[in-house]
Design an enzyme around this catalytic site. Structure first.
Site, short mmCIF file in Angstrom:
data_model
loop_
_atom_site.label_atom_id
_atom_site.label_comp_id
_atom_site.label_asym_id
_atom_site.label_seq_id
_atom_site.Cartn_x
_atom_site.Cartn_y
_atom_site.Cartn_z
N GLU A 129 -0.33 -57.21 38.62
CA GLU A 129 -1.32 -56.13 38.18
C GLU A 129 -0.64 -55.20 37.22
O GLU A 129 0.69 -54.98 37.22
CB GLU A 129 -1.81 -55.41 39.29
CG GLU A 129 -0.90 -54.59 40.39
CD GLU A 129 -1.34 -53.59 41.01
OE1 GLU A 129 -1.88 -52.52 40.45
OE2 GLU A 129 -1.05 -53.39 42.20
N VAL B 126 -5.66 -53.98 41.91
CA VAL B 126 -5.54 -55.51 42.54
C VAL B 126 -7.28 -56.07 42.42
O VAL B 126 -7.14 -57.16 41.99
CB VAL B 126 -5.54 -55.21 44.04
CG1 VAL B 126 -5.96 -56.57 45.03
CG2 VAL B 126 -4.16 -54.79 44.43
N LYS C 280 -0.52 -49.74 52.86
CA LYS C 280 0.30 -48.48 52.98
C LYS C 280 -0.48 -47.91 54.14
O LYS C 280 -1.54 -47.79 54.30
CB LYS C 280 0.25 -47.85 51.75
CG LYS C 280 1.76 -47.26 51.35
CD LYS C 280 1.73 -46.49 50.02
CE LYS C 280 2.76 -47.22 49.09
NZ LYS C 280 2.56 -46.95 47.69
N1 PSU Z 1 -1.60 -49.28 47.08
C1 PSU Z 1 -0.23 -49.14 46.86
N2 PSU Z 1 0.29 -49.11 45.53
C2 PSU Z 1 -0.57 -49.11 44.53
C3 PSU Z 1 -1.96 -49.21 44.83
C4 PSU Z 1 -2.58 -49.10 46.01
O1 PSU Z 1 0.58 -49.08 48.07
O2 PSU Z 1 -0.13 -49.21 43.34
C5 PSU Z 1 -3.11 -49.49 43.76
C6 PSU Z 1 -3.40 -50.98 43.52
O3 PSU Z 1 -3.35 -51.11 41.93
C7 PSU Z 1 -4.54 -50.96 44.11
C8 PSU Z 1 -5.14 -49.61 43.92
O4 PSU Z 1 -5.45 -52.05 43.74
O5 PSU Z 1 -4.11 -48.77 43.86
C9 PSU Z 1 -6.52 -49.25 44.59
O6 PSU Z 1 -6.98 -48.14 44.42
P1 PSU Z 1 -8.37 -47.67 45.12
O7 PSU Z 1 -7.95 -47.36 46.51
O8 PSU Z 1 -8.87 -46.57 44.41
O9 PSU Z 1 -9.20 -48.80 45.10
#
Ligand code: PSU
Ligand code: MN
Length: 302
Positions: free
Chosen positions: A25, A106, A159
């Protein structure tokens, strides 16, 4: 869909010959780490994929096209540029039809990988169900995408900015197998622990590849989450991280951060307040995931 895809010849060639390819990604590059460490890491991750017998395909949107496999110059651009969109599924039609530049999450990366025919995808951590989701409804589109798109995701777990318990419940509801590689406990990105038992455990790459093959041959669409714990030497204790996470969540509340800004805000806050240590752990775990992901891709292709 061809009109929206720009597949690097090396990737196209590998796919045509049934060779192992690993999707990567770009949100992690543009919105997850500071320059120049982000570019160094992106290049390093690609090298690890190659060293383990697969072809890397980093995915991002350039001038309205979905690029699968980037040049070093393109990676550099994504590491430096300040006006790059964070593109999840809902953003794809806008960013593409407006000929903009987008780093893919992702969810969006999985979808583009699927359009290209790539089955294995490596990242650091997935998005999930946020703490407080019972009132905010903040559930990442990564999870709904994993429910429908048949691309395996290798990550270091989730996380703990997220509610890991609810994230695991959601994955169960959506029929997504969650397999931890080599241990009983589901890992939480910086830490090998999370307090939650992993729904499944496998100890060999061969068995993981067999699980993927079986799931898809059964006609069960959707992803498999492969949780690969951070190497022990780079691990950060969960109680130490929890303090930073609490502060980050409070700061987000104070600043009224909402929607797609939540995850990048929390990631940046934690990175800024833990300095080198968390960044080093982050880099180490992504490279480790790249190794395991490449091994799975090779076993699956075989
Ligand atoms: N969680 C992490 N590192 C990241 C991301 C999430 O520990 O870099 C990034 C990834 O690209 C994931 C996105 O797909 O954040 C998710 O964002 P949202 O919660 O807005 O869907
Ligand atoms: Mn969200």
């Amino acid at each position: 869909m061809k009109e929206f895809l720009e597949i690097h010849p090396e990737v196209e060639n590998a796919l045509a010959n049934g060779k192992a390819v690993v999707a990567l990604e770009s949100t992690i590059i543009s919105h997850g780490m500071p320059y120049p460490k982000n570019v160094e890491t992106a290049l390093g991750v690609e090298e690890v994929v190659r060293a383990n017998g697969a072809i890397p395909a980093t995915i991002a949107i350039f001038n309205g096209k979905c690029h699968v496999g980037l040049t070093n110059e393109q990676l550099e651009y994504f590491g430096k540029a300040k006006d790059v969109w964070k593109v999840s599924l809902r953003d794809m039609p806008f960013v593409i039809s407006q000929n903009l530049y987008g780093a893919t999450t992702v969810a969006a990366t999985m979808r583009i990988a699927d359009m290209t025919g790539i089955k294995i995808f490596v990242t650091g951590g997935i998005g999930g169900v946020h703490r407080g989701a019972e009132t905010s409804m903040d559930i990442s589109a990564d999870l709904t995408e994993m429910a429908q798109t048949s691309v395996a995701v290798v990550s270091a777990g989730a996380k703990s900015i997220l509610d890991i318990g609810l994230t695991l419940e959601y994955l169960e509801t959506m029929g997504i197998p969650v397999v931890t590689y080599g241990q009983e406990e589901f890992p939480s990105f910086y830490s090998r622990k999370s307090g939650f038992r992993s729904p499944l455990r496998l100890d060999s790459i061969k068995e993981i590849a067999a699980l993927l093959d079986t799931k898809w041959k059964l006609g069960l669409t959707g992803s498999v989450l492969i949780a690969n714990p951070v190497p022990a030497e780079q691990e950060i204790a969960t109680d130490e991280m929890e303090l930073h996470i609490q502060k980050a969540l409070n700061a987000a509340k104070e600043k009224n951060i909402s929607g797609k800004e939540v995850t990048p805000f929390l990631l940046k806050y934690i990175a800024d307040h833990t300095k080198g240590e968390s960044l080093e752990a982050n880099i180490a775990l992504i490279k480790h995931n790249a190794k395991v992901g490449a091994e799975i891709a090779v076993a699956y292709a075989g």
